[in-house]
Scaffold this motif. Structure first.
Motif, short mmCIF file in Angstrom:
data_model
loop_
_atom_site.label_atom_id
_atom_site.label_comp_id
_atom_site.label_asym_id
_atom_site.label_seq_id
_atom_site.Cartn_x
_atom_site.Cartn_y
_atom_site.Cartn_z
N ARG A 147 0.82 -1.22 0.00
CA ARG A 147 0.00 0.00 0.00
C ARG A 147 0.85 1.26 0.00
NH1 ARG A 147 -3.79 -0.87 5.10
NH2 ARG A 147 -4.90 0.90 4.19
N ILE A 148 2.17 1.10 0.07
CA ILE A 148 3.07 2.24 0.17
C ILE A 148 3.75 2.46 -1.17
CG2 ILE A 148 5.09 3.17 1.36
CD1 ILE A 148 4.35 1.43 3.75
N ARG A 149 3.85 3.73 -1.57
CA ARG A 149 4.48 4.10 -2.82
C ARG A 149 5.53 5.18 -2.58
NH1 ARG A 149 2.24 0.18 -3.75
NH2 ARG A 149 0.68 -0.33 -5.35
N THR A 150 6.55 5.19 -3.41
CA THR A 150 7.57 6.23 -3.35
C THR A 150 6.93 7.59 -3.61
OG1 THR A 150 9.25 4.68 -4.13
CG2 THR A 150 9.77 7.03 -4.30
N GLY A 151 7.27 8.57 -2.78
CA GLY A 151 6.70 9.91 -2.91
C GLY A 151 5.52 10.18 -2.00
#
Length: 373
Positions: free
Chosen positions: A238-242
């Motif tokens: 569920r986590i993305r860069t930025g």
């Protein structure tokens, strides 16, 4: 003397008339008497009294952020190890301490220069000698070239002069290299900061004789910190860069960071995955301290109540629902997200049920309350 029957009848007649008059007067006084307010007041006082005065509010639908909580540590973005490049020299001075802010190229410490200065002077003298030898050999070679066709010198003699010139040139270049090396050693007697930052550790001591490669200082480059949060493999998707991350430091400081990178593998001991979050510079951020973070994943609708209406008893959360008779009913609720003065209620209360807000902490089951706005 005995009364006659006619006299007895008269006597009973008058008694009946007198009794009728008395009854008439009593009935007239009863119907003419106004209602006593004291009786109504006593009757009112005899009823139940409200135990507390409370304010009420109905649950509201609100848009709340979806957050993923994680724990982790604040660490230096990059730490530079500043060491000695020379062997066997004595530290003459140390100019910085732990916590000092330094600039790139700033002198952190200095070694004694006597030995390297002597080596530099000797190298300069050797260079001058090599230059003189080269000039002499070059002059001889030039003369040999000018007369080699005249037959005054044999071919072997000419070759000898030319060879001496090449040897002298090589010796000159070697002397220049030795001088450059001694100049570098002389320059290395000053320990310089490789970048802007903060000194995080110091191992340098005045008077110590250190060996080449020994660490003297550690430097947090550019004073930048990062938060390394630990998330489970089921959450990392569920986590993305930025993405934005709200980080709360151990001091209570709240600061917003941004996901820079996600570790490609899990920790072999905890089986958690590290998420690297860049943090803006702040004096209260200390490397090695604990911090918790909330990853911002979006928004969703939720049923919320004022935080003041939540009563914690025996480790559980409750609200008091006020019925139309102004009686309080204790309800166990399951709470979720908390944003400002609103708390999400997952179950236990409906949207159309008024709950006590101010004064809720003093209520008990079936208490009669007075509701005020």
């Amino acid at each position: 003397m005995n009364a006659t029957p006619s006299q007895s009848r008269k006597r009973w007649l008058w008694l009946a008339i007198a009794l009728a008059l008395v009854l008439l007067v009593v009935f007239w006084m009863f119907i003419k008497k106004p209602p006593a307010p004291e009786v109504d007041a006593v009757a009112a006082d005899a009823g139940p009294k409200p135990s507390l005065t409370v304010t009420v509010a109905r649950p509201e639908r609100s848009s709340l952020p979806i957050r993923l909580q994680a724990n982790g540590n604040i660490t230096a973005w990059q730490e530079a190890s500043v060491g000695a490049e020379l062997n066997g020299l004595r530290l003459a001075s140390v100019n910085v301490n732990v916590g000092d802010v330094v600039r790139k190229g700033q002198v952190l410490a200095e070694f004694a220069r006597e030995t390297t200065q002597a080596d530099s002077l000797q190298s300069r003298a050797s260079l001058m000698q090599a230059e003189a030898s080269f000039e002499n050999a070059k002059a001889d070679a030039d003369r040999a070239r000018s007369i080699q066709d005249s037959g005054a010198l044999s071919a072997s003699q000419v070759a000898q002069y030319l060879t001496q010139e090449k040897v002298a040139r090589a010796q000159l270049e070697a002397a220049k290299a030795v001088l450059s090396a001694t100049e570098v050693r002389l320059g290395n007697t000053k320990v310089l900061a490789p970048d802007d930052g903060v000194i995080s550790a110091r191992g340098a001591t005045v008077g110590a004789v250190v060996s080449a490669g020994q660490e003297l200082f550690r430097l947090v480059r550019q004073s930048r910190m990062e938060w390394r949060g630990e998330v489970t493999p089921s959450e990392v998707g569920r986590i993305r860069t930025g993405q934005k991350v709200q980080v709360t430091a151990a001091s209570g400081l709240e600061i917003t960071g941004q996901v820079r990178a996600i570790a490609p593998s899990a920790d072999p001991q905890t089986r958690n995955i590290l998420v690297f979050v860049d943090l803006p510079r702040h004096a209260e951020l200390k490397a090695g301290t604990f911090a918790k973070g909330f990853f911002e994943l979006g928004q969703s609708e939720a049923l919320t109540v004022p935080s003041e209406s939540i009563v914690v008893r025996d480790g559980s959360n409750y609200v008091f629902v006020i019925d139309p008779q102004n009686k309080a009913g204790q309800r166990k609720v399951q709470t979720g997200r908390r944003v400002g003065e609103r708390v999400e209620v997952l179950e236990g209360v409906k949207a159309d049920e008024p709950v006590a807000v101010h004064g809720a902490g003093f209520l008990n089951e079936a208490d009669l309350v007075k509701v005020v706005k």
